[in-house]
Design a protein around this motif. Structure first.
Motif, mmCIF file in Angstrom:
data_model
loop_
_atom_site.group_PDB
_atom_site.id
_atom_site.type_symbol
_atom_site.label_atom_id
_atom_site.label_comp_id
_atom_site.label_asym_id
_atom_site.label_seq_id
_atom_site.Cartn_x
_atom_site.Cartn_y
_atom_site.Cartn_z
ATOM 1 N N LEU A 66 2.262 2.479 -12.632
ATOM 2 C CA LEU A 66 2.287 1.262 -11.815
ATOM 3 C C LEU A 66 3.103 0.196 -12.522
ATOM 4 O O LEU A 66 3.055 0.066 -13.745
ATOM 5 C CB LEU A 66 0.867 0.747 -11.581
ATOM 6 C CG LEU A 66 0.029 1.527 -10.581
ATOM 7 C CD1 LEU A 66 -1.417 1.058 -10.625
ATOM 8 C CD2 LEU A 66 0.592 1.386 -9.173
ATOM 9 N N ARG A 67 3.853 -0.563 -11.765
ATOM 10 C CA ARG A 67 4.666 -1.652 -12.303
ATOM 11 C C ARG A 67 3.949 -2.977 -12.043
ATOM 12 O O ARG A 67 3.163 -3.088 -11.111
ATOM 13 C CB ARG A 67 6.018 -1.703 -11.589
ATOM 14 C CG ARG A 67 6.854 -0.476 -11.794
ATOM 15 C CD ARG A 67 8.093 -0.527 -10.889
ATOM 16 N NE ARG A 67 8.966 0.573 -11.208
ATOM 17 C CZ ARG A 67 9.920 0.540 -12.113
ATOM 18 N NH1 ARG A 67 10.132 -0.553 -12.803
ATOM 19 N NH2 ARG A 67 10.670 1.584 -12.338
ATOM 20 N N VAL A 108 4.865 7.288 -1.140
ATOM 21 C CA VAL A 108 5.803 6.176 -1.237
ATOM 22 C C VAL A 108 5.050 4.953 -1.748
ATOM 23 O O VAL A 108 4.071 4.526 -1.152
ATOM 24 C CB VAL A 108 6.439 5.858 0.133
ATOM 25 C CG1 VAL A 108 7.417 4.697 0.008
ATOM 26 C CG2 VAL A 108 7.124 7.091 0.712
ATOM 27 N N ARG A 109 5.503 4.430 -2.879
ATOM 28 C CA ARG A 109 4.924 3.202 -3.437
ATOM 29 C C ARG A 109 5.953 2.086 -3.320
ATOM 30 O O ARG A 109 7.092 2.232 -3.770
ATOM 31 C CB ARG A 109 4.547 3.383 -4.898
ATOM 32 C CG ARG A 109 3.923 2.121 -5.505
ATOM 33 C CD ARG A 109 3.622 2.266 -6.982
ATOM 34 N NE ARG A 109 2.667 3.334 -7.211
ATOM 35 C CZ ARG A 109 2.654 4.077 -8.327
ATOM 36 N NH1 ARG A 109 3.539 3.858 -9.289
ATOM 37 N NH2 ARG A 109 1.761 5.026 -8.473
ATOM 38 N N VAL A 110 5.542 0.990 -2.734
ATOM 39 C CA VAL A 110 6.397 -0.185 -2.589
ATOM 40 C C VAL A 110 5.848 -1.283 -3.492
ATOM 41 O O VAL A 110 4.696 -1.697 -3.344
ATOM 42 C CB VAL A 110 6.433 -0.671 -1.123
ATOM 43 C CG1 VAL A 110 7.329 -1.895 -0.999
ATOM 44 C CG2 VAL A 110 6.887 0.445 -0.198
ATOM 45 N N SER A 111 6.673 -1.725 -4.437
ATOM 46 C CA SER A 111 6.305 -2.802 -5.356
ATOM 47 C C SER A 111 7.227 -3.984 -5.090
ATOM 48 O O SER A 111 8.455 -3.834 -5.164
ATOM 49 C CB SER A 111 6.450 -2.348 -6.809
ATOM 50 O OG SER A 111 5.677 -1.193 -7.050
ATOM 51 N N VAL A 112 6.639 -5.127 -4.782
ATOM 52 C CA VAL A 112 7.408 -6.313 -4.421
ATOM 53 C C VAL A 112 7.262 -7.353 -5.530
ATOM 54 O O VAL A 112 6.150 -7.650 -5.963
ATOM 55 C CB VAL A 112 6.917 -6.913 -3.090
ATOM 56 C CG1 VAL A 112 7.786 -8.096 -2.669
ATOM 57 C CG2 VAL A 112 6.886 -5.849 -1.990
ATOM 58 N N THR A 113 8.391 -7.893 -5.974
ATOM 59 C CA THR A 113 8.387 -8.959 -6.974
ATOM 60 C C THR A 113 9.194 -10.136 -6.448
ATOM 61 O O THR A 113 9.966 -10.002 -5.493
ATOM 62 C CB THR A 113 8.976 -8.481 -8.314
ATOM 63 O OG1 THR A 113 10.325 -8.025 -8.090
ATOM 64 C CG2 THR A 113 8.149 -7.357 -8.923
ATOM 65 N N GLY A 114 9.011 -11.286 -7.078
ATOM 66 C CA GLY A 114 9.814 -12.466 -6.752
ATOM 67 C C GLY A 114 9.353 -13.250 -5.540
ATOM 68 O O GLY A 114 10.098 -14.113 -5.051
ATOM 69 N N LEU A 115 8.156 -13.014 -5.048
ATOM 70 C CA LEU A 115 7.700 -13.743 -3.859
ATOM 71 C C LEU A 115 7.617 -15.248 -4.107
ATOM 72 O O LEU A 115 7.838 -16.040 -3.190
ATOM 73 C CB LEU A 115 6.354 -13.199 -3.379
ATOM 74 C CG LEU A 115 6.388 -11.778 -2.811
ATOM 75 C CD1 LEU A 115 4.982 -11.317 -2.434
ATOM 76 C CD2 LEU A 115 7.319 -11.690 -1.609
#
Length: 155
Positions: A66-67, A108-115
């Motif tokens: 996990l990131r 499928v893993r979606v990791s979102v950054t920068g919100l």
């Protein structure tokens, strides 16, 4: 694979090439909260902006670590063909990016950054979408970290 996709209607697609994108009536309240919606052969990913967004896609043999992310969710994608397509929802499908894969179920893993970098008007920001895929047994949706719904529901 590093892409810049136009997230028209605040959506990008990961889909089986044989299925094609068709997400017109897919978004439930749970999907909006989780930032992802699924249909046979298709995952629609909600983005924070309806602008060009950075999307990194990586194939793995097994689940990656996990990131650190603002939002992280996993779901299953059933692939009947030997290629998946990565596209913005209004992209010309024949020209969209493709990855060769084995048919079967993919996680499928979606990791979102920068919100937190998104401007008040939603036009600017440094939001990034990391999509990790690996072959796996179907196991349903898992939300690892939720940023809640971020903005109006996708159209």
């Amino acid at each position: 694979m590093r892409l810049t996709l136009f997230a028209d209607y605040r959506q990008i697609y990961i889909c089986c090439e044989a299925a094609g994108p068709d997400a017109a009536t897919m978004w439930s309240d749970d999907d909006i909260r989780d930032g992802i919606s699924s249909a046979p052969g298709l995952l629609a990913i909600q983005t924070a902006r309806a602008m060009d967004v950075a999307v990194d896609v990586a194939l793995h043999e097994t689940a990656p670590a996990l990131r650190d992310a603002d939002h992280c969710v996993e779901d299953d994608l059933t692939v009947a063909s030997d290629r998946i397509v990565i596209a913005g929802c209004s992209d010309y499908f024949p020209d969209a990016a493709r990855l060769s894969v084995m048919p079967g179920t993919w996680r499928v893993r979606v990791s979102v950054t920068g919100l937190s970098t998104i401007s008040a008007d939603g036009l600017d920001g440094d939001d990034r979408y990391r999509v990790d895929l690996w072959p796996a047994t179907p196991s349903g949706r898992v939300v690892w970290r939720s940023a809640g719904p971020w903005g109006p529901s996708p159209s």
